[in-house]
Design a protein around this motif. Structure first.
Motif, PDB file in Angstrom:
ATOM      1  N   LEU A 365       0.817  -1.214   0.000  1.00 34.50           N
ATOM      2  CA  LEU A 365       0.000   0.000   0.000  1.00 34.50           C
ATOM      3  C   LEU A 365       0.849   1.262   0.000  1.00 34.50           C
ATOM      4  N   LEU A 366       1.927   1.276   0.779  1.00 36.24           N
ATOM      5  CA  LEU A 366       2.785   2.464   0.840  1.00 36.24           C
ATOM      6  C   LEU A 366       3.351   2.838  -0.533  1.00 36.24           C
ATOM      7  N   PRO A 367       4.052   1.921  -1.223  1.00 34.80           N
ATOM      8  CA  PRO A 367       4.587   2.299  -2.542  1.00 34.80           C
ATOM      9  C   PRO A 367       3.489   2.575  -3.566  1.00 34.80           C
ATOM     10  N   PHE A 368       2.337   1.877  -3.446  1.00 33.45           N
ATOM     11  CA  PHE A 368       1.237   2.137  -4.378  1.00 33.45           C
ATOM     12  C   PHE A 368       0.744   3.567  -4.251  1.00 33.45           C
ATOM     13  N   LEU A 369       0.566   4.042  -3.023  1.00 31.67           N
ATOM     14  CA  LEU A 369       0.073   5.402  -2.823  1.00 31.67           C
ATOM     15  C   LEU A 369       1.057   6.442  -3.338  1.00 31.67           C
ATOM     16  N   VAL A 370       2.352   6.196  -3.123  1.00 34.01           N
ATOM     17  CA  VAL A 370       3.371   7.113  -3.647  1.00 34.01           C
ATOM     18  C   VAL A 370       3.340   7.123  -5.173  1.00 34.01           C
ATOM     19  N   PHE A 371       3.320   5.924  -5.766  1.00 38.68           N
ATOM     20  CA  PHE A 371       3.257   5.806  -7.220  1.00 38.68           C
ATOM     21  C   PHE A 371       1.994   6.456  -7.772  1.00 38.68           C
ATOM     22  N   ALA A 372       0.852   6.166  -7.147  1.00 37.75           N
ATOM     23  CA  ALA A 372      -0.430   6.667  -7.641  1.00 37.75           C
ATOM     24  C   ALA A 372      -0.492   8.190  -7.598  1.00 37.75           C
ATOM     25  N   TYR A 373       0.071   8.773  -6.535  1.00 39.49           N
ATOM     26  CA  TYR A 373       0.027  10.237  -6.458  1.00 39.49           C
ATOM     27  C   TYR A 373       0.857  10.872  -7.573  1.00 39.49           C
ATOM     28  N   PHE A 374       2.081  10.415  -7.726  1.00 35.78           N
ATOM     29  CA  PHE A 374       2.946  11.034  -8.741  1.00 35.78           C
ATOM     30  C   PHE A 374       2.492  10.681 -10.159  1.00 35.78           C
ATOM     31  N   ARG A 375       1.836   9.541 -10.307  1.00 34.87           N
ATOM     32  CA  ARG A 375       1.354   9.146 -11.627  1.00 34.87           C
ATOM     33  C   ARG A 375       0.131   9.953 -12.046  1.00 34.87           C
ATOM     34  N   THR A 376      -0.775  10.184 -11.099  1.00 33.14           N
ATOM     35  CA  THR A 376      -2.040  10.844 -11.426  1.00 33.14           C
ATOM     36  C   THR A 376      -2.071  12.316 -11.049  1.00 33.14           C
ATOM     37  N   GLU A 433      -7.364   4.498 -15.185  1.00 39.90           N
ATOM     38  CA  GLU A 433      -6.879   4.791 -16.529  1.00 39.90           C
ATOM     39  C   GLU A 433      -5.576   5.604 -16.477  1.00 39.90           C
ATOM     40  N   LYS A 434      -5.462   6.485 -15.485  1.00 42.56           N
ATOM     41  CA  LYS A 434      -4.225   7.275 -15.329  1.00 42.56           C
ATOM     42  C   LYS A 434      -3.087   6.455 -14.765  1.00 42.56           C
ATOM     43  N   LEU A 435      -3.429   5.367 -14.096  1.00 41.60           N
ATOM     44  CA  LEU A 435      -2.389   4.537 -13.476  1.00 41.60           C
ATOM     45  C   LEU A 435      -1.730   3.600 -14.478  1.00 41.60           C
ATOM     46  N   LEU A 436      -2.408   3.354 -15.612  1.00 41.32           N
ATOM     47  CA  LEU A 436      -1.853   2.448 -16.615  1.00 41.32           C
ATOM     48  C   LEU A 436      -0.721   3.131 -17.387  1.00 41.32           C
ATOM     49  N   PRO A 437       0.195   2.338 -17.931  1.00 43.25           N
ATOM     50  CA  PRO A 437       1.265   2.929 -18.745  1.00 43.25           C
ATOM     51  C   PRO A 437       0.689   3.718 -19.932  1.00 43.25           C
ATOM     52  N   LYS A 438       1.296   4.841 -20.221  1.00 47.93           N
ATOM     53  CA  LYS A 438       0.812   5.665 -21.306  1.00 47.93           C
ATOM     54  C   LYS A 438       1.149   5.040 -22.660  1.00 47.93           C
ATOM     55  N   LYS A 439       0.183   5.092 -23.577  1.00 46.32           N
ATOM     56  CA  LYS A 439       0.410   4.563 -24.917  1.00 46.32           C
ATOM     57  C   LYS A 439       1.218   5.539 -25.751  1.00 46.32           C
TER      58      LYS A 439
END
Length: 440
Positions: A365-376, A433-439
């Motif tokens: 959960l910790l790395p997911f939240l960090v990733f999700a914030y910077f990704r989205t 949709e924002k969390l997926l790799p960009k095409k």
């Protein structure tokens, strides 16, 4: 039915259904009758709310023996509002339990637009608050149930302010903050770092949140020192410090000598009488009012807290729980405690669901939240991350605070942990949709 109203109507329906089933579940014979704490709350309701004694009571000896242990004012105030009647208190706590679920869901729905995310948060939070590990505490005249409800109301009021930042929502949040802070002495240790971290985040990335963050930080600094003074005046730290010294410190000769250098008296007498004492050992109860150890009591009241804090700072392996046994650490995630007895009526169905999330999920959960914030770039992920970080720090502080009834002190951990997981998953569904790799 319009799809944008489905979650709203479902929230209302589950609130009414859950409250109705809860109120129809028998709470007699009283579960709280065998506990000592309820009478402290009841006695405090007899004081005038216009007197300083109600908000900052002293520890006093009772006629006929025993001691009145003072409490923070929110729970006695709640009980006083319904005439300190046990049945009315239980009903009030049941209403608050389900109302807080309804309101925190309503606040979360402001930020969740996808129906799947909305349905998930509505079902999960209502199911969680109907779980006996949570709802069972409503039948006890102690602070746990009110603390859970006011925690959820604090979360709901903060989210509502972020959605609609005006003086009305700000005042509502400050009121929720004050009431929540004074349900139990430990909450300022969660709230102060929360506002500190969120102020930093607001200054760094979300300037529009800075006003409420700094206001909350300033208020929490005042509350923190006020509550510390009230706890010192009421000697509310005496018992936890005594428990820690005799159970956690005394078995280690080096640590025991360390406190001798800090001026702790009567070590030899304590060692002879209480060597080998274990957590929740009833022998400790005989010490509480033993006048032979008055010099020890006086030292604990005047210097014990500062000495113990110094000990935690200078012994990080102990304070970070690196020396704790695995069976003791399991108390952090305890549930289905004996205080509330076995689940009753309709709540038995939720025993097949909860606990749903194991603690090793934190490492995901910790790395997911960090990733999700910077990704989205969505601040909601940073908010959940901040709550998770201060929750972990608070758990560490709370574990070190007392060695007696650790499971009871940690009872809310399962609730907070599950709520954070549900919030993170719902936000992930909302922004998948924002969390997926960009095409390309």
């Amino acid at each position: 039915m319009k799809t944008d109203k489905i979650a709203l109507y479902l929230n209302i329906a589950l609130f009414i259904l859950g409250l109705s089933l809860s109120l129809s579940t028998a709470w007699k014979p009283y579960l709280w009758k065998g506990l000592g704490d309820p009478m402290d709350y009841i006695r405090q309701t007899e004081m005038s709310i216009f007197s300083a004694e109600f908000y900052c009571p002293a520890r006093t000896e009772l006629d006929g023996g025993g001691v009145h242990s003072p409490r923070p004012f929110t729970v006695p105030l709640l009980y006083k509002m319904v005439g300190a009647n046990p049945d009315a208190i239980i009903i009030t706590q049941k209403v608050l339990n389900h109302l807080s679920a309804f309101l925190v869901i309503a606040a979360l729905l402001f930020f969740l637009k996808k129906l799947s995310a909305q349905i998930l948060i509505v079902l999960s939070v209502h199911f969680l608050l109907n779980w006996w590990h949570v709802s069972g505490w409503t039948m006890l005249l102690i602070s746990e149930s009110a603390a859970t409800s006011f925690f959820l109301l604090w979360v709901a009021s903060f989210l509502y302010y972020l959605y609609k930042p005006d003086w009305k929502s700000g005042a509502l949040h400050i009121a929720a903050l004050i009431l929540f802070s004074f349900t139990r002495d430990n909450w300022p240790y969660l709230l102060l770092p929360f506002y500190g971290l969120f102020s930093f985040f607001s200054l760094w990335r979300e300037r529009s949140f800075l006003k409420i963050s700094l206001l909350g930080l300033g208020l929490m600094l005042s509350i923190f020192f006020l509550q510390q003074a009230a706890a010192d005046y009421g000697h509310r730290y005496r018992l936890p410090i005594m428990h820690n010294l005799l159970v956690r410190v005394m078995p280690n000769g080096v640590w025991w000598k360390w406190f001798e250098k800090e001026g702790m008296p009567q070590q030899e007498e304590l060692f002879k009488q209480y060597w080998g004492i274990q957590p929740d050992d009833k022998r400790m109860f005989g010490l509480y009012n033993d006048k032979n150890f008055q010099p020890f009591f006086d030292w604990v009241d005047t210097k014990g807290k500062s000495a113990y804090m110094k000990f935690l700072i200078t012994h990080p392996r102990h304070s970070l729980l690196l020396m704790e046994k695995k069976e003791n650490l399991k108390k952090i995630v305890a549930h289905d405690l004996w205080y509330v007895g076995p689940s009753r009526g309709y709540t038995k169905v939720f025993d097949f669901i909860f606990p749903l999330f194991q603690w090793f999920w934190i490492f995901a959960l910790l790395p997911f939240l960090v990733f999700a914030y910077f990704r989205t770039g969505t601040w909601f992920f940073a908010y959940v991350l901040t709550l998770l970080l201060v929750f972990l720090v608070h758990t560490l502080v709370l574990y070190n605070a007392d060695t007696f009834e650790v499971e009871r002190h940690m009872f809310i951990n399962q609730t907070i942990w599950h709520l954070l997981c549900f919030m993170a998953i719902s936000a992930g569904i909302e922004h998948w949709e924002k969390l997926l790799p960009k095409k390309n």
